[in-house]
Design an enzyme around this catalytic site. Structure first.
Site, PDB file in Angstrom:
ATOM      1  N   PHE A  19       0.819  -1.214   0.000  1.00 39.96           N
ATOM      2  CA  PHE A  19       0.000   0.000   0.000  1.00 39.96           C
ATOM      3  C   PHE A  19       0.857   1.270   0.000  1.00 39.96           C
ATOM      4  O   PHE A  19       0.907   2.025  -0.982  1.00 39.96           O
ATOM      5  CB  PHE A  19      -0.926  -0.050   1.219  1.00 39.96           C
ATOM      6  CG  PHE A  19      -1.711   1.198   1.496  1.00 39.96           C
ATOM      7  CD1 PHE A  19      -2.126   2.054   0.478  1.00 39.96           C
ATOM      8  CD2 PHE A  19      -2.041   1.522   2.811  1.00 39.96           C
ATOM      9  CE1 PHE A  19      -2.859   3.206   0.756  1.00 39.96           C
ATOM     10  CE2 PHE A  19      -2.777   2.665   3.100  1.00 39.96           C
ATOM     11  CZ  PHE A  19      -3.173   3.507   2.074  1.00 39.96           C
TER      12      PHE A  19
ATOM     13  N   TYR B 150       3.043  -7.360  17.045  1.00 42.63           N
ATOM     14  CA  TYR B 150       3.350  -6.434  15.951  1.00 42.63           C
ATOM     15  C   TYR B 150       3.911  -5.127  16.516  1.00 42.63           C
ATOM     16  O   TYR B 150       4.975  -4.650  16.093  1.00 42.63           O
ATOM     17  CB  TYR B 150       2.108  -6.158  15.119  1.00 42.63           C
ATOM     18  CG  TYR B 150       2.270  -4.980  14.183  1.00 42.63           C
ATOM     19  CD1 TYR B 150       3.027  -5.098  13.014  1.00 42.63           C
ATOM     20  CD2 TYR B 150       1.694  -3.737  14.482  1.00 42.63           C
ATOM     21  CE1 TYR B 150       3.203  -4.003  12.170  1.00 42.63           C
ATOM     22  CE2 TYR B 150       1.862  -2.652  13.636  1.00 42.63           C
ATOM     23  CZ  TYR B 150       2.615  -2.791  12.483  1.00 42.63           C
ATOM     24  OH  TYR B 150       2.786  -1.705  11.646  1.00 42.63           O
TER      25      TYR B 150
ATOM     26  N   LYS C 188       7.851  -3.376  16.257  1.00 42.42           N
ATOM     27  CA  LYS C 188       8.160  -2.009  15.820  1.00 42.42           C
ATOM     28  C   LYS C 188       8.905  -1.243  16.913  1.00 42.42           C
ATOM     29  O   LYS C 188       9.809  -0.440  16.631  1.00 42.42           O
ATOM     30  CB  LYS C 188       6.870  -1.278  15.439  1.00 42.42           C
ATOM     31  CG  LYS C 188       6.202  -1.839  14.191  1.00 42.42           C
ATOM     32  CD  LYS C 188       7.055  -1.650  12.957  1.00 42.42           C
ATOM     33  CE  LYS C 188       6.391  -2.139  11.696  1.00 42.42           C
ATOM     34  NZ  LYS C 188       7.218  -1.914  10.483  1.00 42.42           N
TER      35      LYS C 188
ATOM     36  N   ASN D  60      -3.221   6.087  11.337  1.00 39.07           N
ATOM     37  CA  ASN D  60      -4.190   5.304  10.560  1.00 39.07           C
ATOM     38  C   ASN D  60      -4.231   5.772   9.107  1.00 39.07           C
ATOM     39  O   ASN D  60      -4.937   6.721   8.776  1.00 39.07           O
ATOM     40  CB  ASN D  60      -5.576   5.397  11.207  1.00 39.07           C
ATOM     41  CG  ASN D  60      -5.633   4.663  12.539  1.00 39.07           C
ATOM     42  OD1 ASN D  60      -5.090   5.139  13.529  1.00 39.07           O
ATOM     43  ND2 ASN D  60      -6.258   3.502  12.554  1.00 39.07           N
TER      44      ASN D  60
ATOM     45  N   LYS E 284      -5.343  -5.398   0.536  1.00 40.84           N
ATOM     46  CA  LYS E 284      -5.185  -5.798   1.930  1.00 40.84           C
ATOM     47  C   LYS E 284      -6.422  -6.482   2.497  1.00 40.84           C
ATOM     48  O   LYS E 284      -6.383  -7.020   3.602  1.00 40.84           O
ATOM     49  CB  LYS E 284      -4.822  -4.573   2.782  1.00 40.84           C
ATOM     50  CG  LYS E 284      -3.489  -3.944   2.408  1.00 40.84           C
ATOM     51  CD  LYS E 284      -3.194  -2.705   3.240  1.00 40.84           C
ATOM     52  CE  LYS E 284      -2.873  -3.071   4.664  1.00 40.84           C
ATOM     53  NZ  LYS E 284      -2.439  -1.882   5.452  1.00 40.84           N
TER      54      LYS E 284
ATOM     55  N   ARG F 273      -9.729   8.230  15.957  1.00 44.50           N
ATOM     56  CA  ARG F 273      -8.460   7.851  15.355  1.00 44.50           C
ATOM     57  C   ARG F 273      -7.856   9.056  14.640  1.00 44.50           C
ATOM     58  O   ARG F 273      -8.570   9.935  14.174  1.00 44.50           O
ATOM     59  CB  ARG F 273      -8.649   6.729  14.328  1.00 44.50           C
ATOM     60  CG  ARG F 273      -9.077   5.404  14.898  1.00 44.50           C
ATOM     61  CD  ARG F 273      -7.887   4.722  15.572  1.00 44.50           C
ATOM     62  NE  ARG F 273      -8.268   3.401  16.049  1.00 44.50           N
ATOM     63  CZ  ARG F 273      -8.895   3.168  17.176  1.00 44.50           C
ATOM     64  NH1 ARG F 273      -9.230   4.179  17.948  1.00 44.50           N
ATOM     65  NH2 ARG F 273      -9.181   1.947  17.561  1.00 44.50           N
TER      66      ARG F 273
END
Length: 316
Positions: free
Chosen positions: A15, A145, A149, A174, A183, A213
């Site tokens: 993406f 995840y 990071k 986001n 995705k 968000r």
């Protein structure tokens, strides 16, 4: 970014990576752009119009060094990683994300390249107070995840101190926009809600839609990522819109741009861990790099829907 001869983008068929590759191609037509991707969560269709080289490669293996051994890389954008936050295989996540990043740093050391890598706002965890998140605040990763990071950020700082290599993290919030359809269920909530409404269904969100968000449009993300290569040294930048917006607002804007009038269908959140609020503090990237987001939610959703509805062409 000054002109560079050879640019490497890992995860370049995904993406963010594909949008970045096509923008860099437009900005620097004389530069050689090489894309590496294992295509585990990417699609070749994202690279329609790309004129550079694309190679299949798992950067967490030594295969990386053979693939690029004939190219003197000047700048690396490292976006390859497992981004599915529902993956619970901790060994797999750490091997792909952390070991892959360590390989990228070794490659950068060999070629004296600058590295810009994808970090994530998930490192902040489930923040209770509704305030903008600064880069130096305490981190509290809640899944493997986010932990991967977080460790990447630590490794970048340590490696830079030992070698002098510049490694700049871009901590994405986001992200939404064109070239995310591949995705599937892991595409942005904005895209998921758009699909539901296009199918004539009421958009489904957790009760009562007031979760907020920091939604950031892909064009702003690409601009910030490119600018990050100019950072004065190894550091991490938030990349968001700087605004916290609710899912109810998203649905209202989708209705407006689709000419529909769907009421949300609310249901209970099934997750023990769920971020109720995210908002990026954008002070640091503005002060150090001059980056200011160009897209608020109104402008971003309008352009995105226009592209999805084929009212306008995708442009950079």
């Amino acid at each position: 970014m000054d002109k560079v001869n050879n640019i490497l983008i890992t995860g370049g068929a995904g993406f963010i990576g594909s949008n970045l590759a096509l923008k860099l191609q437009q900005m620097y037509p004389e530069s050689k752009i090489l894309i590496l991707d294992d295509f585990s969560s990417a699609n070749f269709k994202n690279l329609k119009g790309f004129k550079g080289e694309v190679l299949a490669c798992d950067v967490s293996t030594d295969e990386l060094f053979y693939k690029v051994e004939e190219t003197k890389i000047d700048l690396i954008f490292h976006l390859a990683s497992i981004t599915d936050t529902t993956v619970t295989d901790q060994e797999l996540m750490m091997r792909k994300n952390v070991d892959g990043f360590k390989n990228i740093l070794e490659l950068a050391y060999d070629t004296e390249a600058v590295v810009v890598y994808a970090s994530s706002a998930s490192v902040y965890g489930n923040v209770k107070e509704h305030i903008p998140l600064k880069e130096d605040r305490e981190k509290s990763p809640e899944n493997i995840y986010a932990f991967s990071k977080y460790i990447m950020d630590n490794i970048a700082k340590d490696f830079s101190e030992r070698t002098g290599i510049k490694a700049v993290g871009v901590r994405y919030f986001n992200v939404y926009g064109p070239r995310e359809a591949h995705k599937g269920k892991f595409a942005s909530m904005i895209y998921q809600l758009y699909l539901q409404m296009k199918q004539g269904k009421r958009p489904r969100i957790f009760k009562w839609g007031e979760q907020k968000r920091d939604f950031v449009y892909i064009k702003d993300v690409v601009e910030a990522t490119i600018l990050a290569s100019k950072a004065p040294g190894t550091t991490v930048y938030n990349v968001g819109s700087g605004q916290a917006r609710s899912f109810n607002e998203v649905i209202a804007l989708l209705n407006k741009n689709l000419g529909t009038d769907f009421e949300p269908e609310y249901f209970d959140c099934p997750y023990d861990f769920y971020q109720e609020y995210t908002q990026a503090d954008m002070t640091k990237i503005k002060e150090e790099l001059g980056f200011v987001p160009k897209y608020d939610l109104e402008k971003g959703i309008k352009e995105y829907v226009d592209i999805l509805e084929n009212r306008i062409e995708e442009t950079f």
